[in-house]
Design an enzyme around this catalytic site. Structure first.
Site, mmCIF file in Angstrom:
data_model
loop_
_atom_site.group_PDB
_atom_site.id
_atom_site.type_symbol
_atom_site.label_atom_id
_atom_site.label_comp_id
_atom_site.label_asym_id
_atom_site.label_seq_id
_atom_site.Cartn_x
_atom_site.Cartn_y
_atom_site.Cartn_z
ATOM 1 N N ASN A 204 0.847 -1.196 0.000
ATOM 2 C CA ASN A 204 0.000 0.000 0.000
ATOM 3 C C ASN A 204 0.883 1.247 0.000
ATOM 4 O O ASN A 204 2.105 1.147 0.071
ATOM 5 C CB ASN A 204 -0.979 -0.015 1.186
ATOM 6 C CG ASN A 204 -0.253 -0.037 2.510
ATOM 7 O OD1 ASN A 204 0.439 0.919 2.861
ATOM 8 N ND2 ASN A 204 -0.379 -1.138 3.247
ATOM 9 N N ASP B 40 -4.220 -6.341 5.375
ATOM 10 C CA ASP B 40 -5.166 -7.246 6.029
ATOM 11 C C ASP B 40 -5.053 -8.667 5.469
ATOM 12 O O ASP B 40 -5.361 -9.624 6.150
ATOM 13 C CB ASP B 40 -6.600 -6.722 5.832
ATOM 14 C CG ASP B 40 -6.820 -5.440 6.631
ATOM 15 O OD1 ASP B 40 -6.210 -5.319 7.708
ATOM 16 O OD2 ASP B 40 -7.586 -4.570 6.177
ATOM 17 N N LYS C 123 10.277 -16.366 -9.787
ATOM 18 C CA LYS C 123 9.401 -15.400 -10.449
ATOM 19 C C LYS C 123 8.330 -16.154 -11.228
ATOM 20 O O LYS C 123 8.662 -17.021 -12.046
ATOM 21 C CB LYS C 123 10.242 -14.532 -11.392
ATOM 22 C CG LYS C 123 9.449 -13.444 -12.069
ATOM 23 C CD LYS C 123 10.294 -12.633 -13.026
ATOM 24 C CE LYS C 123 9.403 -11.727 -13.853
ATOM 25 N NZ LYS C 123 9.986 -11.359 -15.114
ATOM 26 N N PHE D 180 -4.697 3.449 15.174
ATOM 27 C CA PHE D 180 -5.117 4.413 14.166
ATOM 28 C C PHE D 180 -6.322 3.855 13.420
ATOM 29 O O PHE D 180 -6.485 2.641 13.321
ATOM 30 C CB PHE D 180 -3.987 4.677 13.161
ATOM 31 C CG PHE D 180 -3.013 5.720 13.633
ATOM 32 C CD1 PHE D 180 -2.182 5.471 14.719
ATOM 33 C CD2 PHE D 180 -2.927 6.946 12.992
ATOM 34 C CE1 PHE D 180 -1.292 6.425 15.167
ATOM 35 C CE2 PHE D 180 -2.029 7.912 13.427
ATOM 36 C CZ PHE D 180 -1.214 7.655 14.509
ATOM 37 N N LYS E 132 -11.015 -3.521 19.908
ATOM 38 C CA LYS E 132 -9.589 -3.873 19.997
ATOM 39 C C LYS E 132 -8.995 -3.535 21.369
ATOM 40 O O LYS E 132 -7.789 -3.604 21.546
ATOM 41 C CB LYS E 132 -8.818 -3.194 18.867
ATOM 42 C CG LYS E 132 -9.277 -3.633 17.469
ATOM 43 C CD LYS E 132 -8.289 -3.270 16.372
ATOM 44 C CE LYS E 132 -8.840 -3.638 15.004
ATOM 45 N NZ LYS E 132 -7.864 -3.481 13.925
HETATM 46 O O1 C5P Z 1 -9.062 -2.518 11.582
HETATM 47 P P1 C5P Z 1 -8.136 -1.548 10.903
HETATM 48 O O2 C5P Z 1 -7.148 -2.226 9.994
HETATM 49 O O3 C5P Z 1 -8.843 -0.407 10.239
HETATM 50 O O4 C5P Z 1 -7.319 -0.907 12.122
HETATM 51 C C1 C5P Z 1 -6.299 0.004 11.924
HETATM 52 C C2 C5P Z 1 -5.367 -0.064 13.099
HETATM 53 O O5 C5P Z 1 -5.027 -1.426 13.343
HETATM 54 C C3 C5P Z 1 -4.035 0.639 12.909
HETATM 55 O O6 C5P Z 1 -3.601 1.114 14.168
HETATM 56 C C4 C5P Z 1 -3.142 -0.481 12.391
HETATM 57 O O7 C5P Z 1 -1.773 -0.229 12.667
HETATM 58 C C5 C5P Z 1 -3.657 -1.671 13.149
HETATM 59 N N1 C5P Z 1 -3.574 -2.956 12.448
HETATM 60 C C6 C5P Z 1 -2.739 -3.942 12.932
HETATM 61 N N2 C5P Z 1 -2.685 -5.172 12.339
HETATM 62 C C7 C5P Z 1 -3.447 -5.443 11.263
HETATM 63 C C8 C5P Z 1 -4.308 -4.457 10.740
HETATM 64 C C9 C5P Z 1 -4.349 -3.223 11.358
HETATM 65 O O8 C5P Z 1 -2.022 -3.679 13.906
HETATM 66 N N3 C5P Z 1 -3.364 -6.633 10.691
#
Ligand code: C5P
Length: 393
Positions: free
Chosen positions: A206, A276, A286, A322, A340
């Site tokens: 990203n 995610d 490759k 965040f 969370k």
């Molecule tokens: O649920 P979402 O991805 O929107 O949450 C964002 C927050 O969760 C951010 O603080 C991000 O760093 C954290 N996060 C994480 N591990 C993940 C996805 C998001 O720590 N796999």
């Protein structure tokens, strides 16, 4: 704090008024002291206007309240920043020469906090006499250096020798001499994107630059915290002492580093844009086109680091996450705070121009578990980081 800003005769002196403005904005009182050479680059009127005080530059001026102005100023000032500092002023201080207003004051100031921000041609900076003088001054109690940095120099060459930007100097100053409310605290910060491997040369990623997380690490270090910065792939570096950088690539590597570190920390701020999902099969070679029209990439879910730390959290630990939302921002952020097990959530809105991924500015709303909210205007990420740290820790 009462800060004396010393200005010497280098082209970077055009940035000194901006430094004075930033220091005053941060609540400091500033007295400027210049060499006569500095006044070839920046005017007395400019320095007096931005500092709100008369400039001190002439050791023998009858305008001075008494002939020992340098001693009165030495007593007035709680810290000194010399920016830009030429090879000349560095050499004078290192050898105890006091032949004008600034060098006399600097010598009298020895032992008190002094930040020196060199600016000169790279060959001059790297010369043995300057390096010897710098090494000697660094060994003195109270003396710290900020920079110089690498980049384009006024003399037309590129190399190390540029004065740090005023914002960086202010941060260095806070790190070296500012109040240290977080001494003794260890804080975990995650930053940047994660790269999820598809094959030997490709990944799913990203646009996160990591700037927000690195700014948080520096803001924490400036307040005396020991920072464990776990970062996905970025082009950024950290120079602040007190920040330990661990570089990782994937969400699972970040998960391992964060969960291993969190138990020894008093707080964690997770600003990383963690992927995610990751490809369920990661090829070591490759992948070839093989004549096919399309390709299916099957993704599986990554562990949620923030949610996991939320389950690990013990009494006294703080957890800050965040949220980057496009719809129902507040509602979603509050739900995430609860789900969370966070103490604070920092809401970034993608609706605001200049906020979010890649850019140097951000605009956030900080929401506490007790329902308290703090809104920031659009600010440089460095200042947003200060606000987050001061609100949440
Ligand atoms: O649920 P979402 O991805 O929107 O949450 C964002 C927050 O969760 C951010 O603080 C991000 O760093 C954290 N996060 C994480 N591990 C993940 C996805 C998001 O720590 N796999």
């Amino acid at each position: 704090m009462r800060i004396i800003v010393g200005i010497t005769g280098g082209i970077a002196a055009y940035k000194s008024p901006q430094l004075v403005r930033l220091l005053r904005k941060a609540g400091h009182e500033v007295q400027c002291v210049a060499t006569t050479h500095a006044l070839q680059f920046v005017t007395q009127l400019t320095l007096e206007t931005v500092s709100g005080r008369s400039l001190y530059y002439d050791l023998f001026s009858s305008a001075n309240s008494h002939s020992t102005e340098h001693i009165a100023l030495k007593d007035w000032g709680e810290a000194m920043i010399v920016a830009p500092a030429t090879a000349n002023i560095i050499g004078k201080l290192a050898s105890g020469v006091a032949d004008d207003a600034l060098s006399t004051l600097m010598l009298a100031f020895c032992g008190k906090p002094m930040l020196i921000c060199p600016a000169m041609n790279s060959q001059m900076w790297l010369s043995q006499p300057v390096q010897r003088n710098v090494a000697y001054l660094q060994s003195l109690q109270g003396v710290a250096f900020a920079g110089p940095e690498g980049g384009d120099l006024a003399c037309g060459v590129s190399g190390v020798g540029r004065m740090c930007e005023p914002e960086t100097i202010v941060q260095f100053f806070a790190t070296a001499f500012g109040p240290k409310p977080l001494v003794g605290q260890r804080v975990l910060v995650t930053a940047g994107p994660t790269y999820e491997r598809i094959d030997a040369v490709r990944f799913v990623g990203n646009y996160s630059s990591g700037k927000m997380g690195y700014a948080l690490a520096e803001a924490l270090a400036a307040r005396g915290a020991e920072v464990e910065l776990v970062s996905g792939p970025t082009h950024l570096t950290v120079s602040a002492p007190g920040v330990k950088l661990t570089r990782v690539e994937s969400a699972r590597e970040m998960f391992d580093a964060a969960t291993a570190t969190f138990p020894s920390c008093s707080a964690a701020i997770l600003s990383a844009a963690v992927a995610d999902y990751r490809p369920d099969h990661q090829a070591n070679h490759k992948l070839k086109k093989n004549g096919a029209d399309g390709m299916d990439l099957h993704l599986v879910q990554n562990p949620d680091i923030l949610a996991t730390l939320g389950t690990m959290k013990t009494e006294g630990q703080r957890l800050i996450g965040f949220a980057l939302e496009t719809d129902n921002e507040m509602q979603n952020a509050l739900a995430k705070l609860e789900r969370k097990n966070l103490d604070f959530i920092v809401l970034n809105s993608l609706k605001n121009e200049g906020a979010g991924f890649g850019v140097d500015t951000n605009q956030v709303t900080i929401i506490g578990r007790d329902g308290r909210t703090v809104d920031s205007p659009l600010l440089p990420k460095r200042e947003v980081a200060n606000l987050i740290v001061d609100t949440c820790l």
